[in-house]
Motif scaffolding. Structure first.
Motif, PDB file in Angstrom:
ATOM      1  N   MET A  18     -22.422 -12.873 -21.477  1.00  0.00           N
ATOM      2  CA  MET A  18     -23.231 -12.832 -20.262  1.00  0.00           C
ATOM      3  C   MET A  18     -22.572 -13.624 -19.135  1.00  0.00           C
ATOM      4  O   MET A  18     -22.545 -13.188 -17.982  1.00  0.00           O
ATOM      5  N   ALA A  19     -22.038 -14.800 -19.472  1.00  0.00           N
ATOM      6  CA  ALA A  19     -21.406 -15.648 -18.456  1.00  0.00           C
ATOM      7  C   ALA A  19     -20.187 -14.969 -17.842  1.00  0.00           C
ATOM      8  O   ALA A  19     -19.849 -15.224 -16.677  1.00  0.00           O
ATOM      9  N   ALA A  20     -19.531 -14.115 -18.614  1.00  0.00           N
ATOM     10  CA  ALA A  20     -18.346 -13.415 -18.107  1.00  0.00           C
ATOM     11  C   ALA A  20     -18.698 -12.153 -17.327  1.00  0.00           C
ATOM     12  O   ALA A  20     -17.811 -11.481 -16.801  1.00  0.00           O
ATOM     13  N   GLY A  21     -19.974 -11.836 -17.238  1.00  0.00           N
ATOM     14  CA  GLY A  21     -20.408 -10.634 -16.536  1.00  0.00           C
ATOM     15  C   GLY A  21     -20.346 -10.798 -15.029  1.00  0.00           C
ATOM     16  O   GLY A  21     -19.915 -11.834 -14.508  1.00  0.00           O
ATOM     17  N   PRO A  22     -20.802  -9.792 -14.301  1.00  0.00           N
ATOM     18  CA  PRO A  22     -20.693  -9.822 -12.841  1.00  0.00           C
ATOM     19  C   PRO A  22     -21.574 -10.895 -12.207  1.00  0.00           C
ATOM     20  O   PRO A  22     -22.652 -11.210 -12.705  1.00  0.00           O
ATOM     21  N   SER A  23     -21.073 -11.467 -11.117  1.00  0.00           N
ATOM     22  CA  SER A  23     -21.886 -12.389 -10.322  1.00  0.00           C
ATOM     23  C   SER A  23     -22.924 -11.592  -9.546  1.00  0.00           C
ATOM     24  O   SER A  23     -22.853 -10.355  -9.443  1.00  0.00           O
ATOM     25  N   MET A  24     -23.894 -12.287  -8.971  1.00  0.00           N
ATOM     26  CA  MET A  24     -24.900 -11.586  -8.184  1.00  0.00           C
ATOM     27  C   MET A  24     -24.266 -10.915  -6.962  1.00  0.00           C
ATOM     28  O   MET A  24     -24.692  -9.819  -6.553  1.00  0.00           O
ATOM     29  N   ALA A  25     -23.241 -11.532  -6.392  1.00  0.00           N
ATOM     30  CA  ALA A  25     -22.542 -10.901  -5.266  1.00  0.00           C
ATOM     31  C   ALA A  25     -21.893  -9.591  -5.707  1.00  0.00           C
ATOM     32  O   ALA A  25     -21.896  -8.591  -4.958  1.00  0.00           O
ATOM     33  N   VAL A  29     -23.011  -7.731  -8.166  1.00  0.00           N
ATOM     34  CA  VAL A  29     -24.112  -6.800  -8.386  1.00  0.00           C
ATOM     35  C   VAL A  29     -24.511  -6.144  -7.067  1.00  0.00           C
ATOM     36  O   VAL A  29     -24.752  -4.934  -7.004  1.00  0.00           O
ATOM     37  N   VAL A  30     -24.580  -6.934  -6.013  1.00  0.00           N
ATOM     38  CA  VAL A  30     -24.893  -6.392  -4.685  1.00  0.00           C
ATOM     39  C   VAL A  30     -23.847  -5.352  -4.283  1.00  0.00           C
ATOM     40  O   VAL A  30     -24.178  -4.279  -3.757  1.00  0.00           O
ATOM     41  N   GLN A  31     -22.596  -5.649  -4.536  1.00  0.00           N
ATOM     42  CA  GLN A  31     -21.532  -4.694  -4.203  1.00  0.00           C
ATOM     43  C   GLN A  31     -21.678  -3.406  -5.007  1.00  0.00           C
ATOM     44  O   GLN A  31     -21.445  -2.306  -4.487  1.00  0.00           O
ATOM     45  N   LEU A  32     -22.068  -3.550  -6.264  1.00  0.00           N
ATOM     46  CA  LEU A  32     -22.273  -2.376  -7.101  1.00  0.00           C
ATOM     47  C   LEU A  32     -23.413  -1.505  -6.545  1.00  0.00           C
ATOM     48  O   LEU A  32     -23.306  -0.276  -6.493  1.00  0.00           O
ATOM     49  N   ILE A  33     -24.489  -2.148  -6.125  1.00  0.00           N
ATOM     50  CA  ILE A  33     -25.645  -1.422  -5.601  1.00  0.00           C
ATOM     51  C   ILE A  33     -25.292  -0.695  -4.304  1.00  0.00           C
ATOM     52  O   ILE A  33     -25.692   0.458  -4.078  1.00  0.00           O
ATOM     53  N   THR A  34     -24.555  -1.364  -3.453  1.00  0.00           N
ATOM     54  CA  THR A  34     -24.290  -0.814  -2.111  1.00  0.00           C
ATOM     55  C   THR A  34     -22.958  -0.081  -2.024  1.00  0.00           C
ATOM     56  O   THR A  34     -22.533   0.286  -0.915  1.00  0.00           O
ATOM     57  N   ALA A  35     -22.309   0.156  -3.126  1.00  0.00           N
ATOM     58  CA  ALA A  35     -20.974   0.785  -3.128  1.00  0.00           C
ATOM     59  C   ALA A  35     -20.991   2.100  -2.359  1.00  0.00           C
ATOM     60  O   ALA A  35     -21.818   2.975  -2.596  1.00  0.00           O
ATOM     61  N   GLY A  36     -20.062   2.222  -1.414  1.00  0.00           N
ATOM     62  CA  GLY A  36     -19.921   3.447  -0.648  1.00  0.00           C
ATOM     63  C   GLY A  36     -20.954   3.639   0.439  1.00  0.00           C
ATOM     64  O   GLY A  36     -20.984   4.672   1.105  1.00  0.00           O
ATOM     65  N   ARG A  37     -21.836   2.609   0.649  1.00  0.00           N
ATOM     66  CA  ARG A  37     -22.920   2.788   1.635  1.00  0.00           C
ATOM     67  C   ARG A  37     -22.773   1.825   2.802  1.00  0.00           C
ATOM     68  O   ARG A  37     -23.618   1.809   3.680  1.00  0.00           O
ATOM     69  N   GLU A  38     -21.767   0.979   2.796  1.00  0.00           N
ATOM     70  CA  GLU A  38     -21.631  -0.012   3.866  1.00  0.00           C
ATOM     71  C   GLU A  38     -20.662   0.460   4.931  1.00  0.00           C
ATOM     72  O   GLU A  38     -19.798   1.268   4.682  1.00  0.00           O
TER      73      GLU A  38
END
Length: 403
Positions: A385-392, A394-403
């Motif tokens: 879990m600690a090696a997983g994505p940061s919240m930043a 996660v935000v990039q994953l959510i907004t990918a291709g939309r910014e």
């Protein structure tokens, strides 16, 4: 800037892991609207999100489900499961009535059945599933079979599934004007991704779904739940065992909290129990027991040697975030699935039942404390879990291709 619409059922276990994502999206400058129940309006408005309250027919009070959902009272077991699944589908039109179609991205609760309508639209926005429940599609699901018992379990589930799911599937056909082309519970398989709030080591290997393991997102600090006067007793002199029935199922603490207190009364441990609105039976507590209504998990769990719980997915993953091994006893809602994952992952002992006798709980807690394999595995999952994505990220994953 991305316009994000978040659709979440009005339940603490759904709202808690969603709030940090909404906060991170707002901090990154994105526009966020949230569809949820009236009970949680203020919680999301305080994060700077626009809130659209569900119509009364789609809203409910998780602390009084029988009183706020007509027809639920008196149902038990599989009959209750059939009713609740059909009710999730029944409110689909009411959910859609407060959802606009201008969002770039929709984050959707897997039990928010408007998602079923959205995945069928060719012109829909990007649709991501909020994975704060065990990932179960396609239904029925289960761990990879290891022997005859697992094959038998799978056969039983396949036999029961049509009876349990049938009324809800028929309602979905009626509301959508035809065959939805999938089982109503399986719509997350057709979304653009699932933000699963755990690590891959706690979910069965899957190839059907686009899973993004982002780890648990819930935050629970002393600012939300103040420390009790006895907090200094958690000084490390004795192993701390946390006991809880979660945030909702506390109408009868005799199912787990009270049997666990009785089981551990004579053990050389410190039992820390949370009641979360429930009430213990009157009478003196054993001297090794401390009780609070709520406690800050980010302060408590690093001090724990084990956790005894009814198996809420969020609470279990919160414990694993800190490498805490588990004893899970639960059978309602998704808790049977969580108990199975605890056993399958090796991070503890899971029992898919509504309650357990003190002698069983004593034996299980002793085993979890004495056998290093449970803590070692819990720590492995914590590291994952600690090696997983940061919240930043996660935000990039959510907004990918939309910014």
């Amino acid at each position: 800037m991305t316009r994000v619409l978040v659709c979440v059922q009005p339940a603490r276990g759904h709202v808690g892991p969603t709030k940090p994502i909404v906060a991170a999206l707002r901090a990154a400058g994105h526009e966020v609207a949230v569809v949820t129940g009236a009970r949680y309006r203020r919680a999301f408005e305080e994060l700077g999100a626009e809130v659209r309250v569900l119509p009364p027919e789609a809203d409910f009070d998780e602390t009084d489900l029988d009183g706020s959902i007509p027809g639920r009272a008196g149902l038990r077991g599989l009959k209750l499961a059939r009713f609740e699944l059909a009710n999730f589908v029944r409110v689909l039109p009411a959910q859609l009535s407060v959802m606009d179609h201008d969002a770039d991205v929709v984050l959707c609760d897997p039990l928010f059945m408007a998602g079923l309508a959205l995945v069928r639209r060719a012109d829909r926005p990007r649709l991501l599933t909020l994975g704060f429940l065990p990932f179960m599609p396609p239904v029925p699901t289960g761990p990879p079979p290891r022997g005859p018992a697992d094959h038998l379990r799978g056969a039983v589930l396949k036999t029961l599934a049509p009876w349990v799911l049938g009324p809800a599937q028929q309602r979905a056909r009626e509301l959508l004007g035809g065959d939805p082309g999938m089982l109503f519970t399986d719509w997350p398989l057709h979304s653009d991704g699932v933000l699963q709030m755990t690590c891959s080591g706690f979910e069965y290997p899957r190839t059907e779904a686009p899973l993004h393991f982002i780890g648990p997102t819930t935050v629970s600090g002393a600012g939300e739940h103040p420390l009790p006067p006895w907090w200094d007793d958690l000084d490390g002199s004795r192993p701390v065992i946390h006991v809880t029935q979660g945030t909702v199922a506390n109408d009868d603490l005799g199912r787990l909290v009270e049997p666990a207190i009785a089981a551990l009364a004579g053990e050389d441990v410190l039992v820390v129990a949370t009641t979360c609105g429930g009430r213990l039976r009157p009478g003196p507590l054993p001297p090794n027991v401390r009780v609070a209504e709520f406690l800050p998990y980010d302060e408590l769990l690093p001090r724990c040697a084990a956790m005894v719980t009814n198996g809420g997915y969020g609470g279990v993953n919160h414990a694993l975030r800190y490498g805490v091994p588990l004893v899970v006893v639960g059978a309602s809602e998704d808790k049977r699935e969580v108990a199975a994952r605890v056993t399958w992952s090796g991070a503890g002992i899971g029992r898919a039942r509504g309650s357990a006798a003190p002698r069983t709980l004593r034996r299980d807690v002793r085993a979890v404390l004495a056998e290093p394999r449970y803590r070692d595995r819990a720590r492995e999952l914590a590291a994952e879990m600690a090696a997983g994505p940061s919240m930043a990220e996660v935000v990039q994953l959510i907004t990918a291709g939309r910014e």
